[in-house]
Design a protein around this motif. Structure first.
Motif, PDB file in Angstrom:
ATOM      1  N   MET A  24       0.839  -1.206   0.000  1.00  0.00           N
ATOM      2  CA  MET A  24       0.000   0.000   0.000  1.00  0.00           C
ATOM      3  C   MET A  24       0.870   1.251   0.000  1.00  0.00           C
ATOM      4  O   MET A  24       0.555   2.248  -0.654  1.00  0.00           O
ATOM      5  N   SER A  25       1.991   1.192   0.712  1.00  0.00           N
ATOM      6  CA  SER A  25       2.880   2.353   0.751  1.00  0.00           C
ATOM      7  C   SER A  25       3.436   2.674  -0.630  1.00  0.00           C
ATOM      8  O   SER A  25       3.708   3.834  -0.952  1.00  0.00           O
ATOM      9  N   ALA A  26       3.616   1.637  -1.482  1.00  0.00           N
ATOM     10  CA  ALA A  26       4.157   1.864  -2.825  1.00  0.00           C
ATOM     11  C   ALA A  26       3.243   2.755  -3.649  1.00  0.00           C
ATOM     12  O   ALA A  26       3.721   3.513  -4.503  1.00  0.00           O
ATOM     13  N   LEU A  27       1.933   2.674  -3.424  1.00  0.00           N
ATOM     14  CA  LEU A  27       1.009   3.546  -4.145  1.00  0.00           C
ATOM     15  C   LEU A  27       1.332   5.002  -3.867  1.00  0.00           C
ATOM     16  O   LEU A  27       1.288   5.853  -4.763  1.00  0.00           O
ATOM     17  N   PHE A  28       1.674   5.302  -2.612  1.00  0.00           N
ATOM     18  CA  PHE A  28       2.001   6.682  -2.232  1.00  0.00           C
ATOM     19  C   PHE A  28       3.395   7.066  -2.696  1.00  0.00           C
ATOM     20  O   PHE A  28       3.606   8.166  -3.220  1.00  0.00           O
ATOM     21  N   ILE A  29       4.375   6.163  -2.503  1.00  0.00           N
ATOM     22  CA  ILE A  29       5.762   6.476  -2.870  1.00  0.00           C
ATOM     23  C   ILE A  29       5.865   6.814  -4.351  1.00  0.00           C
ATOM     24  O   ILE A  29       6.378   7.868  -4.746  1.00  0.00           O
ATOM     25  N   PHE A  30       5.378   5.902  -5.187  1.00  0.00           N
ATOM     26  CA  PHE A  30       5.557   6.045  -6.632  1.00  0.00           C
ATOM     27  C   PHE A  30       4.532   6.987  -7.244  1.00  0.00           C
ATOM     28  O   PHE A  30       4.858   7.759  -8.147  1.00  0.00           O
ATOM     29  N   GLY A  31       3.288   6.930  -6.757  1.00  0.00           N
ATOM     30  CA  GLY A  31       2.296   7.872  -7.257  1.00  0.00           C
ATOM     31  C   GLY A  31       2.644   9.295  -6.904  1.00  0.00           C
ATOM     32  O   GLY A  31       2.546  10.205  -7.743  1.00  0.00           O
ATOM     33  N   GLY A  32       3.096   9.505  -5.663  1.00  0.00           N
ATOM     34  CA  GLY A  32       3.464  10.847  -5.234  1.00  0.00           C
ATOM     35  C   GLY A  32       4.670  11.385  -5.978  1.00  0.00           C
ATOM     36  O   GLY A  32       4.692  12.547  -6.394  1.00  0.00           O
ATOM     37  N   GLU A  33       5.684  10.541  -6.175  1.00  0.00           N
ATOM     38  CA  GLU A  33       6.905  10.997  -6.845  1.00  0.00           C
ATOM     39  C   GLU A  33       6.658  11.255  -8.330  1.00  0.00           C
ATOM     40  O   GLU A  33       7.173  12.224  -8.892  1.00  0.00           O
TER      41      GLU A  33
ATOM     42  N   VAL B  14       0.813   0.619 -10.420  1.00  0.00           N
ATOM     43  CA  VAL B  14      -0.506   1.204 -10.144  1.00  0.00           C
ATOM     44  C   VAL B  14      -0.335   2.622  -9.604  1.00  0.00           C
ATOM     45  O   VAL B  14      -1.048   3.546 -10.004  1.00  0.00           O
ATOM     46  N   GLY B  15       0.634   2.806  -8.695  1.00  0.00           N
ATOM     47  CA  GLY B  15       0.899   4.146  -8.168  1.00  0.00           C
ATOM     48  C   GLY B  15       1.294   5.108  -9.271  1.00  0.00           C
ATOM     49  O   GLY B  15       0.798   6.244  -9.338  1.00  0.00           O
ATOM     50  N   ILE B  16       2.177   4.659 -10.163  1.00  0.00           N
ATOM     51  CA  ILE B  16       2.611   5.501 -11.288  1.00  0.00           C
ATOM     52  C   ILE B  16       1.429   5.837 -12.188  1.00  0.00           C
ATOM     53  O   ILE B  16       1.301   6.964 -12.677  1.00  0.00           O
ATOM     54  N   ALA B  17       0.547   4.855 -12.398  1.00  0.00           N
ATOM     55  CA  ALA B  17      -0.573   5.048 -13.320  1.00  0.00           C
ATOM     56  C   ALA B  17      -1.613   6.030 -12.791  1.00  0.00           C
ATOM     57  O   ALA B  17      -2.219   6.772 -13.566  1.00  0.00           O
ATOM     58  N   ILE B  18      -1.839   6.027 -11.467  1.00  0.00           N
ATOM     59  CA  ILE B  18      -2.926   6.863 -10.932  1.00  0.00           C
ATOM     60  C   ILE B  18      -2.433   8.163 -10.306  1.00  0.00           C
ATOM     61  O   ILE B  18      -3.233   9.066 -10.063  1.00  0.00           O
ATOM     62  N   GLY B  19      -1.125   8.268 -10.047  1.00  0.00           N
ATOM     63  CA  GLY B  19      -0.611   9.461  -9.362  1.00  0.00           C
ATOM     64  C   GLY B  19      -0.857  10.740 -10.144  1.00  0.00           C
ATOM     65  O   GLY B  19      -1.413  11.720  -9.612  1.00  0.00           O
ATOM     66  N   ILE B  20      -0.476  10.754 -11.412  1.00  0.00           N
ATOM     67  CA  ILE B  20      -0.635  11.962 -12.235  1.00  0.00           C
ATOM     68  C   ILE B  20      -2.108  12.296 -12.469  1.00  0.00           C
ATOM     69  O   ILE B  20      -2.521  13.449 -12.291  1.00  0.00           O
TER      70      ILE B  20
ATOM     71  N   GLN C 220       3.785  -4.469  -9.228  1.00  0.00           N
ATOM     72  CA  GLN C 220       2.432  -4.067  -9.610  1.00  0.00           C
ATOM     73  C   GLN C 220       1.974  -2.866  -8.788  1.00  0.00           C
ATOM     74  O   GLN C 220       1.360  -1.934  -9.322  1.00  0.00           O
ATOM     75  N   SER C 221       2.292  -2.866  -7.500  1.00  0.00           N
ATOM     76  CA  SER C 221       1.942  -1.720  -6.656  1.00  0.00           C
ATOM     77  C   SER C 221       2.625  -0.456  -7.167  1.00  0.00           C
ATOM     78  O   SER C 221       2.024   0.625  -7.200  1.00  0.00           O
ATOM     79  N   GLN C 222       3.889  -0.583  -7.546  1.00  0.00           N
ATOM     80  CA  GLN C 222       4.607   0.561  -8.114  1.00  0.00           C
ATOM     81  C   GLN C 222       3.903   1.076  -9.370  1.00  0.00           C
ATOM     82  O   GLN C 222       3.675   2.279  -9.527  1.00  0.00           O
TER      83      GLN C 222
END
Length: 483
Positions: A280-289, A413-419, A409-411
């Motif tokens: 779950m943290s990966a969604l924030f790490i990668f989506g945020g960055e 998904v984070g990249i895909a939805i962050g922007i 996959q978590s990474q």
């Protein structure tokens, strides 16, 4: 990672020559995948003009890649456990070579999107396979942390080099070389892997869970598509229907996995706090960055008026910061437990987004932007390393393809939805037609929300993971005492 494992990292054995060779080959592949992602991002405006993409259609060059990369990663990771991680790695590299030929020669938007879809599939295959080969090659905690740290360094280096190289190739030659440059590298990687990397797969391979694979892939595909469409067009019928369908499919996935002997992801794994919360943290790490990088590009090019090449050079601050984080991370994780480091790093990553809020539309602030991004990136890489150590240490070697597949996959998904999510905040503040310096309030607000979410996530994880770790230690103490 247990307390005993953490203490063992202080006296890690030396890497063998075979391990060093495997490490070099696999890190080179991760460098390529990261460079491939950023090299085309810089070239997007030129691609849109040359092939006739509409303003709304241009984002599908990124989204088509992200949908496949995020939706298929777990499946490829688990298939690698069964059929062989090296085999899946090679298949992924060959797909990348074919996709690069198609993309480099594409004359229509449709053909380019086919190439990007295939590149997403290649990423879904190569990234978890490479990580699984790393974690099964380096089983000792200290060496594993070092290998994962270097993996982060190479991915960050690839991102940085790709950002600069994309500007150079686009200006000097053509955006098509962002595709062509992959072909010889992918072929060379296949040859070297066949020569030096041994096969690795689970000892007790069962049947492949096809129902679970279909449900998780379609569920994530619908969810990411729904979020992307909602961010772009608002909560219309299509985006809401896609997200509802995603929820139904993912619920079906959980039900199937609860009853399947050879589950794609056993429910007991999903219930492990370390697995659940680290992913779950990966969604924030990668989506945020990813969102921060996107809005930094807008700030540097649209607000400050710099060229794409200069924007790529500014993003070197992020790459260098992540390289430093990857180098010092394995030493820091020997002194700070991974769970604690994950929470603290997320908080630091979020906190060092916030100084951008006071930066005006003045080019003289560019060095302050670079410095802020640099420190943010160090924390970002420390968070990535801690997340990966926790996620892969929770399961045994037979399930490393699954663990790295889930992590990757978590990474993705984070990249895909962050922007898309932060773009919705951006658009809500300034509207869709704002340009130049008028975008600054939207950029400030999006980065504020991004930073606050990361800081809050770090605080929550620091509390939850440390609490679950204490509960586990207390239970072990009770069992040892015969209670």
């Amino acid at each position: 990672m247990t307390t005993q494992q953490a203490s063992e990292t202080t006296s890690s054995p030396r890497m063998t020559s075979r391990q060093a060779t495997v490490l070099v080959v696999l890190l080179a592949s991760q460098f390529l995948m990261a460079a491939d992602f950023s090299i085309l991002n810089v070239a997007l405006p030129r691609v849109g003009v040359d092939l006739g993409f509409s303003a709304g259609g241009l984002q599908w060059i990124v989204t088509s890649f992200a949908l496949c990369a995020a939706g298929c990663t777990l499946v490829f990771g688990r298939v690698g456990d069964y059929l062989g991680r090296r085999r899946i790695f090679i298949v992924g590299m060959l797909i990348l070579a074919v996709a690069s030929v198609i993309g480099g020669l594409a004359g229509t938007p449709a053909l380019l999107l086919v190439a990007r879809t295939l590149q997403g599939l290649a990423t879904a295959a190569v990234t978890p396979a490479a990580l699984a080969l790393l974690t099964t090659t380096f089983t000792e905690p200290g060496l594993r942390a070092k290998a994962l740290g270097l993996n982060g360094v190479m991915m960050s280096s690839g991102f940085s080099v790709g950002a600069v190289l994309g500007g150079v190739l686009t200006d000097a030659l053509s955006w098509r070389w962002a595709f062509f440059i992959n072909i010889p590298v992918a072929i060379l990687a296949v040859i070297v892997v066949l020569l030096v990397v041994p096969e690795s797969k689970a000892d007790n391979a069962g049947r492949i869970d096809l129902p679970g694979a279909v449900l998780i892939t379609l569920g994530l595909f619908c969810g990411i598509y729904g979020v992307t469409q909602a961010a772009e067009n608002g909560a219309d019928l299509v985006s809401v229907a896609a997200m509802v369908l995603s929820a139904v499919l993912l619920a079906g996935f959980w039900a199937v996995e609860s009853r399947t002997r050879d589950a794609l992801v056993p429910v007991r794994i999903l219930r492990m706090p370390d697995v659940a919360f680290s992913n779950m943290s990966a969604l924030f790490i990668f989506g945020g960055e990813t969102a921060l990088i996107f809005f930094t590009g807008l700030y540097v090019q649209n607000v400050l008026g710099f060229t794409p090449l200069m924007a790529g050079l500014v993003l070197l601050g992020i790459g260098i910061g992540q390289i430093l984080g990857g180098i010092v991370g394995p030493h820091i994780i020997k002194k700070i437990p991974p769970r604690t480091l994950l929470g603290l790093s997320l908080m630091g990553q979020g906190a060092f987004m916030l100084p951008i809020l006071v930066m005006p539309a003045t080019p003289s602030w560019i060095l302050a932007v670079v410095a802020t991004q640099f420190v943010n990136a160090v924390f970002s890489m420390l968070a990535m390393l801690a997340f990966m150590v926790i996620a892969t240490s929770a399961v045994d070697s037979d399930q490393q393809g699954m663990a790295t597949g889930m992590a990757t996959q978590s990474q993705q998904v984070g990249i895909a939805i962050g922007i898309p999510l932060m773009s919705a905040v951006f658009t809500a503040v300034i509207g869709a037609e704002a340009a130049g310096a008028a975008q600054l309030p939207g950029i400030h607000t999006a980065i504020l929300v991004d930073g606050l979410l990361l800081t809050a996530a770090g605080l929550a994880l620091l509390f939850v993971l440390r609490r679950t770790a204490k509960a586990k230690e207390d239970a072990q103490t009770l069992r040892a005492g015969g209670v």
